[in-house]
Scaffold this active site. Structure first.
Site, PDB file in Angstrom:
ATOM      1  N   ARG A  60       0.907  -1.299   0.119  1.00  0.00           N
ATOM      2  CA  ARG A  60      -0.065  -0.240   0.087  1.00  0.00           C
ATOM      3  C   ARG A  60       0.854   1.146   0.062  1.00  0.00           C
ATOM      4  O   ARG A  60       0.473   2.272  -0.712  1.00  0.00           O
ATOM      5  CB  ARG A  60      -1.075  -0.075   1.251  1.00  0.00           C
ATOM      6  N   HIS A  64       0.690   4.432  -2.545  1.00  0.00           N
ATOM      7  CA  HIS A  64       0.536   5.754  -2.103  1.00  0.00           C
ATOM      8  C   HIS A  64       1.732   6.842  -2.415  1.00  0.00           C
ATOM      9  O   HIS A  64       1.276   7.893  -2.766  1.00  0.00           O
ATOM     10  CB  HIS A  64       0.173   5.732  -0.623  1.00  0.00           C
ATOM     11  N   ASP A  65       3.013   6.143  -2.606  1.00  0.00           N
ATOM     12  CA  ASP A  65       3.883   6.907  -2.849  1.00  0.00           C
ATOM     13  C   ASP A  65       4.011   7.149  -4.739  1.00  0.00           C
ATOM     14  O   ASP A  65       3.930   8.426  -4.917  1.00  0.00           O
ATOM     15  CB  ASP A  65       5.213   6.175  -2.630  1.00  0.00           C
ATOM     16  N   VAL A  68       1.398   9.915  -5.995  1.00  0.00           N
ATOM     17  CA  VAL A  68       1.489  11.313  -5.669  1.00  0.00           C
ATOM     18  C   VAL A  68       3.087  11.797  -6.235  1.00  0.00           C
ATOM     19  O   VAL A  68       3.883  11.609  -5.571  1.00  0.00           O
ATOM     20  CB  VAL A  68       1.478  11.564  -4.241  1.00  0.00           C
ATOM     21  N   GLY A  70       4.977  10.657  -8.396  1.00  0.00           N
ATOM     22  CA  GLY A  70       5.614   9.553  -8.509  1.00  0.00           C
ATOM     23  C   GLY A  70       6.335   8.644  -7.836  1.00  0.00           C
ATOM     24  O   GLY A  70       6.276   9.044  -6.711  1.00  0.00           O
ATOM     25  N   SER A  74       8.775  10.048  -1.787  1.00  0.00           N
ATOM     26  CA  SER A  74       8.340  11.275  -0.650  1.00  0.00           C
ATOM     27  C   SER A  74       7.127  10.847   0.167  1.00  0.00           C
ATOM     28  O   SER A  74       7.299  11.746   0.946  1.00  0.00           O
ATOM     29  CB  SER A  74       7.647  12.388  -1.783  1.00  0.00           C
ATOM     30  N   ASN A  92      -3.220   9.540   4.001  1.00  0.00           N
ATOM     31  CA  ASN A  92      -2.184   8.674   4.307  1.00  0.00           C
ATOM     32  C   ASN A  92      -2.150   8.185   5.741  1.00  0.00           C
ATOM     33  O   ASN A  92      -1.080   7.633   6.190  1.00  0.00           O
ATOM     34  CB  ASN A  92      -0.887   9.511   3.914  1.00  0.00           C
ATOM     35  N   HIS A 194      -5.907  -5.678  -3.549  1.00  0.00           N
ATOM     36  CA  HIS A 194      -6.546  -5.691  -2.512  1.00  0.00           C
ATOM     37  C   HIS A 194      -7.066  -7.201  -1.845  1.00  0.00           C
ATOM     38  O   HIS A 194      -7.896  -7.335  -1.030  1.00  0.00           O
ATOM     39  CB  HIS A 194      -8.036  -5.012  -2.648  1.00  0.00           C
ATOM     40  N   THR A 195      -6.385  -8.255  -2.598  1.00  0.00           N
ATOM     41  CA  THR A 195      -6.428  -9.604  -2.212  1.00  0.00           C
ATOM     42  C   THR A 195      -5.642  -9.515  -0.912  1.00  0.00           C
ATOM     43  O   THR A 195      -5.701 -10.692  -0.304  1.00  0.00           O
ATOM     44  CB  THR A 195      -5.794 -10.405  -3.384  1.00  0.00           C
ATOM     45  N   ASP A 246      -9.954  -8.939   1.625  1.00  0.00           N
ATOM     46  CA  ASP A 246     -10.490 -10.228   0.966  1.00  0.00           C
ATOM     47  C   ASP A 246     -11.002 -11.216   2.112  1.00  0.00           C
ATOM     48  O   ASP A 246     -10.272 -11.824   2.890  1.00  0.00           O
ATOM     49  CB  ASP A 246      -9.221 -11.073   0.417  1.00  0.00           C
ATOM     50  N   ASP A 254      -3.663 -13.943  -4.457  1.00  0.00           N
ATOM     51  CA  ASP A 254      -4.183 -14.900  -5.449  1.00  0.00           C
ATOM     52  C   ASP A 254      -5.263 -13.919  -6.310  1.00  0.00           C
ATOM     53  O   ASP A 254      -5.335 -12.866  -6.226  1.00  0.00           O
ATOM     54  CB  ASP A 254      -4.735 -16.206  -4.921  1.00  0.00           C
TER      55      ASP A 254
END
Length: 326
Positions: A60, A64-65, A68, A70, A74, A92, A194-195, A246, A254
């Site tokens: 995650r 998120h890096d 924003v 690239g 940061s 964040n 999101h698995t 999940d 998976d």
């Protein structure tokens, strides 16, 4: 004339070398820190053995890096009295500390090797670590492109409107991903992350308690799943309590995520809408039925994501401390 031609040749060679050096490549550290990937993997494995949260937290953190400004680490920067950094933007604040710690532990391991000390960017460390956690969770192992520099800026203001939200539909998601050069297929593939992981109960309250003026429950949610969610997330729940993204195989990378969508068991609107929307539904169905195709698509999209906003030359450097500018 000969001197002029020689000068032009040198200029041409200089520009060519710099152009090549600005591009990501798999063996970027072959001359400076040839064991970089093994050193990082050892640190990641050790961290994963301490807590499983390392896996979804690192994955995650990478998203998120990159979304924003690239993939430039940061998001790692700590706020100071003079600057509120990315990590302290509301979107964040739920990033688990284990993701940050994974990068810092890998950085420490690299710095303990003389020829690797301060040679590898935090952005590349996060990229390698992300590949490793996917693999350690049972996902594909893929070659990573390296050569990013660390960003020179990190502000909370720069995060606004850049990250996907749980309530986003396919239209909004497609638009956000397109701004990073990513397609509808990339969006569906990367949503497959999101698995793994978890989300705070409060993020799904709108789907199970207050969907709209006429119905409390989002009609696209599986009825049995609603019962499960309400049991796990009563209205009076501590807002810090989290549930699995999940509900079937939460610790395994998976394609079950897509099978869940077919059954109305996507946790967020942004998940379930991938199955509801006719543009993305065929891809969901395809990957629900073919794990190998999903794995390959995920790898391709992760490599594309890793090319977003890469800093080179004067636009970046290699941080001595991943959490602070040099």
């Amino acid at each position: 004339m000969a001197a002029k031609n020689l000068l032009l040749l040198f200029i041409s060679l200089f520009l060519t070398v710099n152009l090549v050096s600005a591009q990501l490549r798999r063996n970027f550290y072959a001359g400076s820190c040839p064991n970089v990937e093994q050193i990082v993997r050892n640190a990641v494995q050790k961290k994963v053995q301490q807590t499983f949260t390392t896996i979804p937290a690192t994955l995650r953190l990478y998203f998120h890096d990159c979304f924003v400004n690239g993939c430039d680490a940061s998001v790692m920067i700590a706020s100071t009295g003079n600057n509120k950094a990315e990590k302290d933007h509301p979107d964040n604040l739920s990033l688990a500390g284990d993701g940050f710690d994974t990068v810092n532990k890998a950085k420490q391991a690299l710095d303990a090797v003389a020829n690797c000390r301060n040679k590898v960017s935090c952005a590349d460390i996060l990229t390698i670590a992300t590949r490793d956690v996917v693999n350690l969770a049972g996902g594909p192992r893929y070659e990573v492109e390296l050569g990013r520099l660390d960003g020179l800026s990190s502000t909370a203001a720069s995060v606004e409107g850049k990250l996907p939200q749980p309530t986003d539909n396919v239209n909004k998601l497609t638009s956000l991903f397109a701004k990073n050069g990513l397609t509808l297929n990339d969006m569906v593939a990367l949503s497959g992350a999101h698995t793994l992981g978890f989300a705070h109960c409060t993020k799904v309250f709108n789907r199970i308690y207050s969907f709209n003026k006429t119905t409390q429950v989002d009609p696209t949610v599986n009825k049995a799943y609603v019962t499960e969610l309400r049991a796990a997330c009563p209205r009076s729940i501590d807002p810090r309590v989290a549930i699995n993204m999940d509900p079937t195989t939460p610790r395994q990378f998976d394609n079950v995520y897509y099978k869940n969508l077919q059954q109305g068991k996507g946790l967020f609107t942004s998940d379930q809408d991938l199955f509801t929307d006719r543009r993305s539904k065929p891809t969901v169905d395809l990957w629900a039925n073919n794990a190998n195709l999903f794995n390959q698509a995920f790898v391709n999209s992760m490599i594309k994501l890793g090319r977003v906003g890469v800093k080179t030359g004067r636009n970046g450097n290699i941080r001595r401390d991943c959490g602070a500018f040099n």
